[in-house]
Design a protein around this motif. Sequence first.
Motif, PDB file in Angstrom:
ATOM      1  N   UNK A   6     -15.662 -20.768  -2.248  1.00  7.82           N
ATOM      2  CA  UNK A   6     -16.989 -21.382  -2.132  1.00  7.82           C
ATOM      3  C   UNK A   6     -18.096 -20.369  -2.399  1.00  7.82           C
ATOM      4  N   UNK A   7     -17.895 -19.122  -1.998  1.00  6.57           N
ATOM      5  CA  UNK A   7     -18.877 -18.076  -2.286  1.00  6.57           C
ATOM      6  C   UNK A   7     -19.017 -17.875  -3.788  1.00  6.57           C
ATOM      7  N   UNK A   8     -17.888 -17.784  -4.486  1.00  5.00           N
ATOM      8  CA  UNK A   8     -17.921 -17.598  -5.935  1.00  5.00           C
ATOM      9  C   UNK A   8     -18.564 -18.796  -6.638  1.00  5.00           C
ATOM     10  N   UNK A  14     -25.886 -21.270  -7.969  1.00  8.65           N
ATOM     11  CA  UNK A  14     -27.239 -20.702  -7.852  1.00  8.65           C
ATOM     12  C   UNK A  14     -27.685 -20.077  -9.172  1.00  8.65           C
ATOM     13  N   UNK A  15     -26.751 -19.459  -9.877  1.00  5.73           N
ATOM     14  CA  UNK A  15     -27.071 -18.901 -11.189  1.00  5.73           C
ATOM     15  C   UNK A  15     -27.492 -19.979 -12.172  1.00  5.73           C
ATOM     16  N   UNK A  16     -26.798 -21.122 -12.150  1.00  8.41           N
ATOM     17  CA  UNK A  16     -27.175 -22.247 -13.021  1.00  8.41           C
ATOM     18  C   UNK A  16     -28.557 -22.772 -12.645  1.00  8.41           C
ATOM     19  N   UNK A  32     -25.133 -15.831 -11.908  1.00  7.90           N
ATOM     20  CA  UNK A  32     -24.386 -15.906 -10.658  1.00  7.90           C
ATOM     21  C   UNK A  32     -23.625 -14.632 -10.357  1.00  7.90           C
ATOM     22  N   UNK A  33     -23.034 -14.012 -11.388  1.00  6.34           N
ATOM     23  CA  UNK A  33     -22.326 -12.741 -11.180  1.00  6.34           C
ATOM     24  C   UNK A  33     -23.294 -11.651 -10.751  1.00  6.34           C
ATOM     25  N   UNK A  34     -24.496 -11.666 -11.329  1.00  3.24           N
ATOM     26  CA  UNK A  34     -25.502 -10.678 -10.932  1.00  3.24           C
ATOM     27  C   UNK A  34     -25.899 -10.898  -9.476  1.00  3.24           C
ATOM     28  N   UNK A  35     -26.090 -12.163  -9.082  1.00  3.54           N
ATOM     29  CA  UNK A  35     -26.418 -12.471  -7.689  1.00  3.54           C
ATOM     30  C   UNK A  35     -25.302 -12.013  -6.753  1.00  3.54           C
ATOM     31  N   UNK A  36     -24.052 -12.257  -7.136  1.00  2.00           N
ATOM     32  CA  UNK A  36     -22.919 -11.833  -6.318  1.00  2.00           C
ATOM     33  C   UNK A  36     -22.880 -10.313  -6.197  1.00  2.00           C
ATOM     34  N   UNK A  37     -23.099  -9.603  -7.299  1.00  2.00           N
ATOM     35  CA  UNK A  37     -23.081  -8.142  -7.265  1.00  2.00           C
ATOM     36  C   UNK A  37     -24.188  -7.607  -6.372  1.00  2.00           C
ATOM     37  N   UNK A  38     -25.376  -8.185  -6.475  1.00  2.00           N
ATOM     38  CA  UNK A  38     -26.489  -7.745  -5.624  1.00  2.00           C
ATOM     39  C   UNK A  38     -26.186  -8.042  -4.162  1.00  2.00           C
ATOM     40  N   UNK A  39     -25.645  -9.225  -3.901  1.00  2.00           N
ATOM     41  CA  UNK A  39     -25.289  -9.581  -2.528  1.00  2.00           C
ATOM     42  C   UNK A  39     -24.248  -8.646  -1.934  1.00  2.00           C
ATOM     43  N   UNK A  45     -21.916  -3.057   6.562  1.00  2.00           N
ATOM     44  CA  UNK A  45     -20.548  -2.548   6.607  1.00  2.00           C
ATOM     45  C   UNK A  45     -19.815  -2.996   7.869  1.00  2.00           C
ATOM     46  N   UNK A  46     -20.207  -4.131   8.432  1.00  2.00           N
ATOM     47  CA  UNK A  46     -19.562  -4.610   9.652  1.00  2.00           C
ATOM     48  C   UNK A  46     -18.172  -5.165   9.398  1.00  2.00           C
ATOM     49  N   UNK A  47     -17.505  -5.515  10.481  1.00  2.00           N
ATOM     50  CA  UNK A  47     -16.133  -6.015  10.394  1.00  2.00           C
ATOM     51  C   UNK A  47     -16.070  -7.354   9.675  1.00  2.00           C
ATOM     52  N   UNK A  48     -17.005  -8.257   9.932  1.00  2.00           N
ATOM     53  CA  UNK A  48     -17.006  -9.567   9.287  1.00  2.00           C
ATOM     54  C   UNK A  48     -17.205  -9.422   7.779  1.00  2.00           C
ATOM     55  N   UNK A  49     -18.058  -8.481   7.373  1.00  2.00           N
ATOM     56  CA  UNK A  49     -18.287  -8.255   5.949  1.00  2.00           C
ATOM     57  C   UNK A  49     -17.040  -7.695   5.277  1.00  2.00           C
ATOM     58  N   UNK A  50     -16.311  -6.831   5.989  1.00  2.00           N
ATOM     59  CA  UNK A  50     -15.087  -6.268   5.427  1.00  2.00           C
ATOM     60  C   UNK A  50     -14.031  -7.354   5.240  1.00  2.00           C
ATOM     61  N   UNK A  51     -13.925  -8.281   6.193  1.00  2.00           N
ATOM     62  CA  UNK A  51     -12.977  -9.393   6.061  1.00  2.00           C
ATOM     63  C   UNK A  51     -13.380 -10.305   4.908  1.00  2.00           C
ATOM     64  N   UNK A  52     -14.679 -10.575   4.758  1.00  2.00           N
ATOM     65  CA  UNK A  52     -15.149 -11.419   3.656  1.00  2.00           C
ATOM     66  C   UNK A  52     -14.891 -10.741   2.317  1.00  2.00           C
ATOM     67  N   UNK A  53     -15.101  -9.433   2.265  1.00  2.00           N
ATOM     68  CA  UNK A  53     -14.844  -8.686   1.037  1.00  2.00           C
ATOM     69  C   UNK A  53     -13.360  -8.722   0.690  1.00  2.00           C
ATOM     70  N   UNK A  54     -12.505  -8.613   1.692  1.00  2.00           N
ATOM     71  CA  UNK A  54     -11.071  -8.678   1.476  1.00  2.00           C
ATOM     72  C   UNK A  54     -10.675 -10.056   0.949  1.00  2.00           C
ATOM     73  N   UNK A  55     -11.263 -11.116   1.494  1.00  2.00           N
ATOM     74  CA  UNK A  55     -10.980 -12.468   1.016  1.00  2.00           C
ATOM     75  C   UNK A  55     -11.458 -12.640  -0.424  1.00  2.00           C
TER      76      UNK A  55
END
Length: 135
Positions: A6-8, A14-16, A32-39, A45-55
């Motif tokens: 859903x994030x992707x 949002x890019x469209x 959209x890829x630029x938005x994702x890269x900026x985001x 660097x919290x734990x929730x962000x690390x789990x989201x990055x792993x997903x």
Amino acid sequence: MIGALFTLLGCQFLGELLRDALHLPIPGPVVGMILLAVGLALRGDGRAEAEASSALDRTAGVLLEHMGLLFVPAGVGVITSAGLLRTEWLPILGGLLGSTVLSLGVTGIAMHRLGRRSAQPCATPARHGRQEARS
């Protein structure tokens, strides 16, 4: 994995929207890829962000593994346009060759300039080395 998907897709959507609203000359998925890269660059660097990055890593890996399957619709489009390709092959070939040569040239010039810039030594150590050699 569903949240990462859903994030992707949300970034692509949002890019469209931004492309349509701002009349940008680039495709919405690129925005959209630029938005994702900026985001990803701005997140904490919290734990929730690390789990989201792993997903996101796992989801992107699955998509990359099945990239060949994602090209099937494009291949079908080429086959269904065979008549058009048969009649307009010369301009298509010219566009392909021209864009390839242009992109290789721009990439070569950029790499040459970046390579020259990174290969320049610092001024202070070079002068210091020459002074020691003269002594």
